[in-house]
Design a protein around this motif. Sequence first.
Motif, PDB file in Angstrom:
ATOM      1  N   GLN A  65      32.567  51.796  48.167  1.00 34.18           N
ATOM      2  CA  GLN A  65      32.154  52.147  46.810  1.00 34.18           C
ATOM      3  C   GLN A  65      31.922  50.900  45.973  1.00 34.18           C
ATOM      4  O   GLN A  65      30.946  50.813  45.223  1.00 34.18           O
ATOM      5  N   LEU A  66      32.791  49.903  46.108  1.00 29.40           N
ATOM      6  CA  LEU A  66      32.625  48.649  45.362  1.00 29.40           C
ATOM      7  C   LEU A  66      31.361  47.926  45.801  1.00 29.40           C
ATOM      8  O   LEU A  66      30.608  47.416  44.967  1.00 29.40           O
ATOM      9  N   LEU A  67      31.105  47.891  47.107  1.00 29.83           N
ATOM     10  CA  LEU A  67      29.902  47.231  47.616  1.00 29.83           C
ATOM     11  C   LEU A  67      28.639  47.923  47.115  1.00 29.83           C
ATOM     12  O   LEU A  67      27.710  47.271  46.629  1.00 29.83           O
ATOM     13  N   LEU A  68      28.598  49.247  47.224  1.00 28.16           N
ATOM     14  CA  LEU A  68      27.408  49.995  46.823  1.00 28.16           C
ATOM     15  C   LEU A  68      27.146  49.849  45.321  1.00 28.16           C
ATOM     16  O   LEU A  68      26.000  49.699  44.901  1.00 28.16           O
ATOM     17  N   ALA A  69      28.197  49.898  44.523  1.00 25.26           N
ATOM     18  CA  ALA A  69      28.017  49.843  43.071  1.00 25.26           C
ATOM     19  C   ALA A  69      27.624  48.453  42.595  1.00 25.26           C
ATOM     20  O   ALA A  69      26.729  48.300  41.760  1.00 25.26           O
ATOM     21  N   SER A  70      28.268  47.412  43.138  1.00 22.86           N
ATOM     22  CA  SER A  70      28.038  46.057  42.633  1.00 22.86           C
ATOM     23  C   SER A  70      26.767  45.420  43.167  1.00 22.86           C
ATOM     24  O   SER A  70      26.086  44.685  42.455  1.00 22.86           O
ATOM     25  N   VAL A  71      26.435  45.711  44.414  1.00 18.87           N
ATOM     26  CA  VAL A  71      25.296  45.039  45.050  1.00 18.87           C
ATOM     27  C   VAL A  71      24.074  45.943  45.146  1.00 18.87           C
ATOM     28  O   VAL A  71      22.952  45.521  44.856  1.00 18.87           O
ATOM     29  N   PHE A  72      24.286  47.206  45.522  1.00 17.70           N
ATOM     30  CA  PHE A  72      23.158  48.108  45.747  1.00 17.70           C
ATOM     31  C   PHE A  72      22.814  48.965  44.525  1.00 17.70           C
ATOM     32  O   PHE A  72      21.835  49.703  44.544  1.00 17.70           O
ATOM     33  N   ARG A  73      23.640  48.878  43.476  1.00 16.63           N
ATOM     34  CA  ARG A  73      23.417  49.656  42.236  1.00 16.63           C
ATOM     35  C   ARG A  73      23.435  51.164  42.538  1.00 16.63           C
ATOM     36  O   ARG A  73      22.735  51.939  41.907  1.00 16.63           O
ATOM     37  N   ILE A  74      24.244  51.561  43.526  1.00 20.33           N
ATOM     38  CA  ILE A  74      24.382  52.967  43.889  1.00 20.33           C
ATOM     39  C   ILE A  74      25.758  53.439  43.448  1.00 20.33           C
ATOM     40  O   ILE A  74      26.775  52.837  43.807  1.00 20.33           O
ATOM     41  N   GLY A  75      25.788  54.515  42.680  1.00 15.68           N
ATOM     42  CA  GLY A  75      27.058  54.989  42.161  1.00 15.68           C
ATOM     43  C   GLY A  75      27.517  54.145  40.987  1.00 15.68           C
ATOM     44  O   GLY A  75      26.745  53.423  40.360  1.00 15.68           O
ATOM     45  N   HIS A  76      28.800  54.216  40.679  1.00 11.93           N
ATOM     46  CA  HIS A  76      29.337  53.451  39.558  1.00 11.93           C
ATOM     47  C   HIS A  76      30.811  53.152  39.807  1.00 11.93           C
ATOM     48  O   HIS A  76      31.457  53.769  40.649  1.00 11.93           O
ATOM     49  N   MET A  77      31.319  52.186  39.052  1.00 12.90           N
ATOM     50  CA  MET A  77      32.728  51.816  39.139  1.00 12.90           C
ATOM     51  C   MET A  77      33.482  52.454  37.978  1.00 12.90           C
ATOM     52  O   MET A  77      33.077  52.321  36.819  1.00 12.90           O
ATOM     53  N   ASN A  78      34.568  53.136  38.290  1.00 14.50           N
ATOM     54  CA  ASN A  78      35.319  53.833  37.259  1.00 14.50           C
ATOM     55  C   ASN A  78      35.991  52.874  36.281  1.00 14.50           C
ATOM     56  O   ASN A  78      36.135  53.174  35.101  1.00 14.50           O
ATOM     57  N   ASN A  79      36.429  51.730  36.768  1.00  6.55           N
ATOM     58  CA  ASN A  79      37.112  50.745  35.927  1.00  6.55           C
ATOM     59  C   ASN A  79      36.465  49.387  36.102  1.00  6.55           C
ATOM     60  O   ASN A  79      35.737  49.140  37.072  1.00  6.55           O
ATOM     61  N   GLY A  80      36.757  48.496  35.144  1.00  6.50           N
ATOM     62  CA  GLY A  80      36.227  47.149  35.198  1.00  6.50           C
ATOM     63  C   GLY A  80      37.328  46.128  35.431  1.00  6.50           C
ATOM     64  O   GLY A  80      38.483  46.468  35.688  1.00  6.50           O
ATOM     65  N   VAL A  81      36.934  44.871  35.353  1.00  6.45           N
ATOM     66  CA  VAL A  81      37.858  43.753  35.509  1.00  6.45           C
ATOM     67  C   VAL A  81      38.021  43.086  34.149  1.00  6.45           C
ATOM     68  O   VAL A  81      37.022  42.762  33.498  1.00  6.45           O
ATOM     69  N   SER A  82      39.247  42.878  33.703  1.00  7.13           N
ATOM     70  CA  SER A  82      39.456  42.240  32.404  1.00  7.13           C
ATOM     71  C   SER A  82      38.965  40.801  32.432  1.00  7.13           C
ATOM     72  O   SER A  82      38.976  40.145  33.485  1.00  7.13           O
ATOM     73  N   TRP A  83      38.549  40.329  31.279  1.00  3.30           N
ATOM     74  CA  TRP A  83      38.028  38.966  31.191  1.00  3.30           C
ATOM     75  C   TRP A  83      39.112  37.943  31.511  1.00  3.30           C
ATOM     76  O   TRP A  83      38.845  36.906  32.108  1.00  3.30           O
ATOM     77  N   GLN A  84      40.342  38.236  31.160  1.00  2.00           N
ATOM     78  CA  GLN A  84      41.439  37.317  31.433  1.00  2.00           C
ATOM     79  C   GLN A  84      41.639  37.157  32.945  1.00  2.00           C
ATOM     80  O   GLN A  84      41.840  36.045  33.446  1.00  2.00           O
ATOM     81  N   SER A  85      41.571  38.285  33.650  1.00  2.81           N
ATOM     82  CA  SER A  85      41.729  38.211  35.106  1.00  2.81           C
ATOM     83  C   SER A  85      40.566  37.452  35.739  1.00  2.81           C
ATOM     84  O   SER A  85      40.755  36.670  36.677  1.00  2.81           O
ATOM     85  N   TYR A  86      39.360  37.685  35.220  1.00  4.64           N
ATOM     86  CA  TYR A  86      38.190  36.968  35.724  1.00  4.64           C
ATOM     87  C   TYR A  86      38.372  35.458  35.572  1.00  4.64           C
ATOM     88  O   TYR A  86      38.119  34.689  36.512  1.00  4.64           O
ATOM     89  N   GLN A  87      38.812  35.024  34.385  1.00  2.11           N
ATOM     90  CA  GLN A  87      38.989  33.595  34.150  1.00  2.11           C
ATOM     91  C   GLN A  87      40.102  33.023  35.021  1.00  2.11           C
ATOM     92  O   GLN A  87      39.982  31.903  35.544  1.00  2.11           O
ATOM     93  N   ASP A  88      41.168  33.783  35.178  1.00  3.13           N
ATOM     94  CA  ASP A  88      42.301  33.308  35.973  1.00  3.13           C
ATOM     95  C   ASP A  88      41.895  33.108  37.427  1.00  3.13           C
ATOM     96  O   ASP A  88      42.166  32.063  38.028  1.00  3.13           O
ATOM     97  N   ILE A  89      41.243  34.109  37.995  1.00  7.50           N
ATOM     98  CA  ILE A  89      40.856  34.036  39.412  1.00  7.50           C
ATOM     99  C   ILE A  89      39.771  32.989  39.643  1.00  7.50           C
ATOM    100  O   ILE A  89      39.810  32.245  40.632  1.00  7.50           O
ATOM    101  N   SER A  90      38.797  32.902  38.740  1.00  2.44           N
ATOM    102  CA  SER A  90      37.685  31.961  38.934  1.00  2.44           C
ATOM    103  C   SER A  90      38.114  30.509  38.811  1.00  2.44           C
ATOM    104  O   SER A  90      37.358  29.607  39.180  1.00  2.44           O
ATOM    105  N   SER A  91      39.333  30.258  38.288  1.00  2.00           N
ATOM    106  CA  SER A  91      39.817  28.882  38.157  1.00  2.00           C
ATOM    107  C   SER A  91      40.646  28.444  39.355  1.00  2.00           C
ATOM    108  O   SER A  91      41.148  27.316  39.383  1.00  2.00           O
ATOM    109  N   LYS A  92      40.775  29.315  40.356  1.00  2.00           N
ATOM    110  CA  LYS A  92      41.593  28.987  41.516  1.00  2.00           C
ATOM    111  C   LYS A  92      40.955  27.874  42.358  1.00  2.00           C
ATOM    112  O   LYS A  92      39.742  27.662  42.341  1.00  2.00           O
ATOM    113  N   LYS A  93      41.806  27.222  43.109  1.00  2.00           N
ATOM    114  CA  LYS A  93      41.374  26.114  43.963  1.00  2.00           C
ATOM    115  C   LYS A  93      40.417  26.605  45.049  1.00  2.00           C
ATOM    116  O   LYS A  93      40.601  27.675  45.613  1.00  2.00           O
TER     117      LYS A  93
END
Length: 422
Positions: A65-93
Amino acid sequence: MILLKLASKSLLNRRASVLLSLLTIAISVMLLLTIERVRMQAKESFAATVSGTDLIVGARTGDIQLLLASVFRIGHMNNGVSWQSYQDISSKKGIKWVLPLSLGDTHKGYAVLGTSGDYFHYFQFGKKQHLSFSAGGPFAQANEVVLGAEVAKRLGYGLGDKIVVAHGMGKTSFHHHDDKPLVVVGILAATGTPVDKTLHVPLIAIDQLHGAEAVQVEHHEHSDHEQHHQEADDLIGEPKQISAFLLGFDSPLYTLQVRRNINNYQAEPLMAIMPGVTLRELWGMLAMVEKLLLLFSVVVLVVSLLGMLTTLLANLSQRRRELAILRSVGAKPWHIFSLMSMESLLISLLGTTFGVALCYLLLALAQPQLQAQAGINIGLQGISRYELMLIAVIMAAAWIVGLIPAVRAYFYSLHDGMSVKT
């Protein structure tokens, strides 16, 4: 050569029944080749949609479901990712690049994707092919949009045109952002992937379209990597949440470690998937459908061969006089056998050729619909080695079926001798 000429004249003399046999073979060849090409091209199109991406991160849901929604634009994601989590993870080594994705808006049925300017630099498809522009370039202002090739072609947009997006997925729009038109500044070259059916806008534009105030990025000391992306960051802002994001690493060794950490993330329930692995899972689920399609093609082929055999056997009884006349002018039983087997070979050859032509015609007619509705890019390239093998098998099967009436004709000629049955 004499037998070939005689076989050709014999087929022309019985053109009505021969045409029926030709059509049965042609239809079976057309269906088998068409189904096989659509199956193979669908698999290749799905596999070529994203490459060079190590992880896709989103709210905890099913991998597919995540693959189809994010890449193929098929279906939808019920929840999103918080901006804080995005920044935290994207700063990892070990993370080389990160691409935020925000979905939910549309324009005349086409998905609107909010992302960063790095998307046009790092996103890859096919065999690690980068995106390229057929006109214009990437967005540089919050009110600019970059169109996929199909969006521009289907809707007739060009550089400088203003468009209005709406909130809502697919062809269902709940609210039109008429007061915030976007200006077309770039058109991407065709990729044969969902990118062609997507409108790309700066991530900050999503907040502005929804009436949120853009949060300015605080200026501070940057590393060389951060300075390189400072201008792009100004087009990102700080949204409350995003739909998902893509990750690329300096080394594949980081992939499993970071994936495990994300799946055990404490701040919120997230999951990370590897696109290649999830694609294989998807095709594993569809393996039964593939087998059913192949079985359907084989059944059609068998039915057509039985129909051809029935027609040839029915005609054989009517041709006993003809065979007796051939014996009376000196034809041997093996001549009769060779004549009949050559006729079946010609029928299988002509039927197969006609079937291949019908296959290409059907693919040419269905190509726009398959691309528009399913995102499957069907190429009209030459016949592959695998398809040649299928054609050879069909021809051999048709010829073998044709040998049955040839054997019967051989024994008929021995039994009838030179007498003419009435």
